[in-house]
Design an enzyme around this catalytic site. Structure first.
Site, short mmCIF file in Angstrom:
data_model
loop_
_atom_site.label_atom_id
_atom_site.label_comp_id
_atom_site.label_asym_id
_atom_site.label_seq_id
_atom_site.Cartn_x
_atom_site.Cartn_y
_atom_site.Cartn_z
N ASP A 1 4.35 4.01 10.42
CA ASP A 1 3.87 3.57 9.11
C ASP A 1 4.82 3.95 7.97
O ASP A 1 5.22 5.12 7.86
CB ASP A 1 2.50 4.26 8.88
CG ASP A 1 1.75 3.70 7.72
OD1 ASP A 1 1.45 2.50 7.75
OD2 ASP A 1 1.48 4.45 6.78
N GLU B 1 7.63 0.33 10.20
CA GLU B 1 7.18 -0.51 9.08
C GLU B 1 8.02 -0.09 7.88
O GLU B 1 8.02 1.10 7.51
CB GLU B 1 5.69 -0.30 8.78
CG GLU B 1 5.21 -1.27 7.71
CD GLU B 1 4.03 -0.80 6.91
OE1 GLU B 1 3.84 0.42 6.78
OE2 GLU B 1 3.28 -1.64 6.41
N ASP C 1 -2.92 -5.77 6.56
CA ASP C 1 -2.59 -5.61 5.13
C ASP C 1 -2.40 -6.96 4.44
O ASP C 1 -2.15 -7.00 3.23
CB ASP C 1 -1.27 -4.83 4.96
CG ASP C 1 -1.37 -3.41 5.42
OD1 ASP C 1 -0.35 -2.86 5.86
OD2 ASP C 1 -2.49 -2.85 5.37
O1 TEU Z 1 1.14 -0.21 4.69
C1 TEU Z 1 2.17 0.11 3.77
C2 TEU Z 1 2.33 -0.98 2.86
O2 TEU Z 1 3.40 -1.22 2.42
C3 TEU Z 1 1.12 -1.78 2.59
O3 TEU Z 1 0.36 -0.95 1.73
C4 TEU Z 1 1.51 -3.04 1.97
O4 TEU Z 1 2.78 -2.93 1.42
C5 TEU Z 1 0.62 -3.36 0.85
O5 TEU Z 1 -0.67 -3.48 1.40
C6 TEU Z 1 1.10 -4.63 0.22
O6 TEU Z 1 0.55 -4.71 -1.06
C7 TEU Z 1 0.88 0.83 5.59
C8 TEU Z 1 -0.37 0.45 6.36
O7 TEU Z 1 -0.13 -0.75 7.09
C9 TEU Z 1 -1.47 0.26 5.35
O8 TEU Z 1 -2.68 -0.20 5.98
C10 TEU Z 1 -1.75 1.60 4.67
O9 TEU Z 1 -2.71 1.41 3.66
C11 TEU Z 1 -0.45 2.16 4.04
O10 TEU Z 1 0.68 2.06 4.89
C12 TEU Z 1 -0.62 3.64 3.75
O11 TEU Z 1 -0.65 4.34 4.99
#
Ligand code: TEU
Ligand code: CA
Length: 603
Positions: free
Chosen positions: A237, A290, A364
C-alpha cells in the site's frame, strides 16, 4: 548522502548515520544486473483482487469473510485466475476499512482466524491459485501498540517508530504545509506526547518512520512471518510514500496537496531493495507496489529486474484522465485519445525488464463500466470492450471483483450513503469549505466515491439486507448466476473467461511486444508481436458504429491471412480469408490474428 538514522541494540536505540543512494543516476549506476533466475509466474497468471469485506459472507453478520473466499475459490479457478490479492484482513479498528492495522500478525475476527487463513492458502494452492496479501507498511493504526508506546514513552524503543515534530514557535503553525489525502492537514497534535505526528491519510493512520532501521527490520520480519505461512507475495500500500524528503520541508500551496512532492524516491528505492533482500523465498514471490503519483522514470527503476526491489507497480494516470484541475472530485471530460496516449506511455515506460500491471478499477475507484463505459445502453458491450482493451496489453491483468460481471456504480441518492472516509471527507469539504451546494457536491462525489466499488459481490438475485453496505439494486439481474450461461443473454462473465483463456493460449498476448497502432477517437488499436504471430486488438469506445482505423483496415483488406480470434459482438469466429466487416459496431472489440508469414508492418 549521509542520513541520521538509528541502530537497535537490546537495551537502546542509538542514532547512527549511513550512506544511501539518493538519485537515480547513482542508483542505476550501482545496480549490478544479477542473474535473474526468478520464477515469473506472476507474468502469466491473471490476478483477481478481492475486497474481503464485500466478497462472500458465510456467517450472516453482513461482512465478507475468509471462509467465504475459500468457498468461492473454485469459481475463481473456473475463471482462469492464477492468483488472488486480498485487501487487508489483519486486526484493525476499521477506520479505513482495514488500511489501519493494529496487529500485522493476526486476522481480524470479523474476517476469521489464522487457521482460516492457513486453510485458504492451502485450498488456493491446491487449485493452482497463489495468494497475495495487502501489506500496509507506510502507516499503521493509531491503536497499534507501537504507536501507543511511541506516545507513552518518547525515549523508549518505539519513540522513533513514527514521525514526530515539535510545535513550531508560532502556536497556530504546523510543522509544514503538507496535506492529507483524506482532506485537511497531514499533522495531528498528541497532547500526551506534546508533539505533532505525521499522517498522509487519516489521523488514525500515523506514518511509520522508515528512516529507522529497526522499523525496516520489523516490517521485513512481518512479511517473512506470512511468507513462512505460504503466501506468495504482497500488494504494498502506497509504498512509494515510505521515504519522505529530508527535513520535511513545506512544499508551497500548489503542491501541498500532492504527496508526490513529499517523497524522496532515491531513498525509497534503496529501502525497498533492502526490504526485498531480507525476504525469504526470494525467487518465487511477487511484490506489487501501489505507487500513486509516481513518475514513469521511477516506476521503471523500481520494477526493473536488475533493481531488485519490486516486480510491478500500480500506476494511476490511466484512471485520472477524467480528473479536472481540482483532482478527483472535480471531474472533467476526456476522449479515448487521451486514454490511448496514457496507455501507450505506460507501456513504453514499463517495457524491457519492467512489467506493467493492467487494472481498470479497485476498491478506491468507481466501477469502470460506469466511469469509462456505458452502464445504461451498452453495459455488456462496453464492459467487455474495456476488458479487451486493458487486459490484452503487455502486462499482468488484475481483475477487480465484480468487474467480470459488469458491476456498476451504486445509485447514490443521499450523502448519508457515502460511508467511505475519503469520499465523506471530500463531500464535507466541498460543502463546508468550498461552499458548493449540497446537491452539486453529492453529484460530484457520487460519481467517483470509493463506495461505488465496495458494494457486495452480486452472486445471485437473492435479496440480503444484512450486508454492511446495501447490495446494488441491479443485483437481481446483474449477477454471477445469471451470467453463468448465455441463456440470459450476453454474458460479461463468459467473455472474461474467454479473454483469459485466449491470453493463456497465445504467447504473443503474454510475452509479445506492444505497439500502439491507432490512438484515435473513438477507436484504439494496438498489436502484440510474438515470434510466430501478430495479434491486433481494435476497440470502438463509442456508442456509434465506427470504421476500423485505416491502419488496421489496410491490413485486413490487404492480406487474406487475418482472421477474427475473438469479438464481443457474437460467438461466430471468422476463418482466414473470410471477409471482415470494415465497420465496428458500437463498443465492439475485435481481436485479430495475423499469421506470421505475411505480416506487414503497420504504419
Ligand atoms: O490507497 C492510496 C491512494 O492513493 C488512494 O487513497 C487513492 O489515491 C485515492 O483514493 C484517490 O483519491 C491506498 C488504499 O488502496 C486505500 O484504500 C487506502 O485508503 C489508502 O491507501 C490508505 O491506506
Ligand atoms: Ca461474515
Amino acid at each position: 548522502m549521509r542520513v541520521e538514522s538509528y541502530s537497535s541494540t537490546t537495551d537502546s536505540v542509538k542514532r547512527v548515520s549511513f550512506d544511501i543512494v539518493t538519485d537515480m543516476q547513482t542508483l542505476t549506476s550501482t545496480l549490478t544486473p544479477g542473474a535473474d533466475t526468478t520464477n515469473r509466474w506472476w507474468r502469466d497468471a491473471p490476478i483477481y483482487h478481492i475486497y474481503p469485506r464485500s466478497f462472500r459472507d458465510t456467517n450472516a453478520d453482513g461482512i465478507g469473510d475468509l471462509p467465504g473466499i475459500i468457498e468461492m475459490l473454485p469459481y475463481l479457478a473456473d475463471l482462469g485466475i492464477g492468483a488472488i490479492w486480498m485487501g487487508p484482513v489483519f486486526r484493525s479498528p476499521q477506520v479505513d476499512n482495514g488500511y489501519d492495522i493494529s496487529d500485522y500478525r493476526d486476522i481480524d475476527p470479523i474476517f476469521g482466524t489464522l487457521e482460516d487463513m492457513d486453510r485458504l492458502i492451502a485450498t488456493a494452492h491446491d487449485l493452482g491459485i497463489r495468494v497475495l496479501l495487502d501489506m500496509v507498511f507506510n502507516h499503521s493504526s493509531n491503536r497499534h501498540r507501537w504507536f501507543e508506546e511511541s506516545v507513552r514513552d518518547p525515549a523508549g524503543p518505539y519513540g522513533d517508530y513514527y514521525i514526530w515534530r515539535d510545535a513550531p514557535g508560532d502556536a497556530d503553525a504546523l510543522p509544514n504545509d503538507w496535506r492529507s489525502f483524506f482532506t485537511g492537514p497531514a499533522w495531528t497534535w498528541s497532547p500526551e506526547r506534546g508533539q505533532y505526528y505525521l499522517h498522509l491519510f487519516a489521523p488514525e493512520q500515523p506514518d511509520l518512520n522508515w528512516d529507522n532501521p529497526v522499523v525496516r527490520e520489523e516490517l521485513a520480519e512481518i512479511a517473512n512471518f506470512w511468507l513462512q505461512r505460504g503466501v506468495d507475495g504482497f500488494r504494498m500500500d502506497v509504498i512509494n510514500f515510505i521515504a519522505k524528503v529530508e527535513g520535511l520541508p513545506s512544499v508551497g500551496p500548489g503542491a501541498a496537496a500532492q504527496p508526490a512532492t513529499y517523497i524522496d524516491h532515491g531513498r525509497m528505492v534503496a529501502y525497498l531493495q533492502e526490504f526485498r533482500r531480507r525476504l525469504h523465498r526470494q525467487e518465487e514471490i511477487v511484490l506489487v507496489g501501489e505507487t500513486p503519483h509516481i513518475s514513469y522514470e521511477w516506476a521503471r527503476t523500481l520494477t526493473a529486474a536488475e533493481t531488485g526491489a519490486l516486480n510491478m507497480v500500480l500506476l494511476f494516470d490511466h484512471l485520472e484522465i477524467d480528473h479536472g484541475p481540482g483532482g478527483r472530485w472535480h471531474p472533467t471530460q476526456w476522449t479515448s485519445k487521451d486514454l490511448a496516449r496514457v496507455l501507450a506511455a505506460q507501456q513504453s515506460a514499463l517495457s524491457g525488464s519492467s512489467w506493467p500491471s493492467l487494472y481498470m478499477g479497485n476498491h478506491d475507484q468507481p466501477r469502470i463500466v460506469s466511469r469509462y463505459g456505458d452502464d445504461r445502453q451498452f453495459r455488456y458491450a462496453s464492459a467487455t470492450a474495456l476488458a479487451t482493451l486493458f487486459y490484452l496489453q503487455r502486462g499482468t491483468p488484475i481483475i477487480y471483483q465484480g468487474d467480470e460481471i459488469g458491476m456498476a456504480n451504486y445509485p447514490l441518492q443521499d450523502a448519508s450513503q457515502i460511508v467511505d472516509i475519503e469520499s465523506g471527507n471530500a463531500y464535507r469539504s466541498l460543502v463546508e469549505t468550498e461552499g458548493v451546494a449540497p446537491h452539486d457536491a453529492l453529484r460530484r462525489v457520487a460519481r467517483n466515491a470509493r463506495d461505488n466499488s465496495r458494494t457486495p459481490m452480486q452472486w445471485d438475485e437473492t435479496p440480503n439486507e444484512t450486508w454492511w453496505y446495501p447490495l446494488n439494486p441491479d443485483h437481481t439481474t446483474w449477477n454471477v448466476a445469471a451470467q453463468s450461461s448465455t441463456a440470459g443473454g450476453p454474458s460479461v462473465l463468459l467473455f472474461y473467461r474467454r479473454i483469459i483463456a485466449l491470453r493463456a493460449e497465445h504467447s504473443a498476448l503474454r510475452e509479445g511486444a506492444f505497439e500502439m497502432v491507432a490512438d484515435t477517437s473513438p477507436c484504439i488499436a494496438f498489436r502484440r508481436i510474438g515470434p510466430a504471430e501478430t495479434i491486433i486488438v481494435v476497440v470502438n469506445l463509442s456508442p456509434g458504429e465506427s470504421p476500423m482505423p485505416p491502419e488496421v483496415g489496410g491490413i485486413v483488406a490487404g492480406t487474406d491471412d487475418v482472421r477474427i480470434l475473438l469479438t464481443n459482438m457474437n460467438n461466430t469466429l471468422s476463418r482466414a480469408g473470410d471477409a471482415i466487416d470494415p465497420a465496428l459496431a458500437p463498443w465492439e472489440a475485435r481481436v485479430l490474428l495475423q499469421s506470421r508469414k505475411n505480416s506487414t508492418t503497420i504504419r
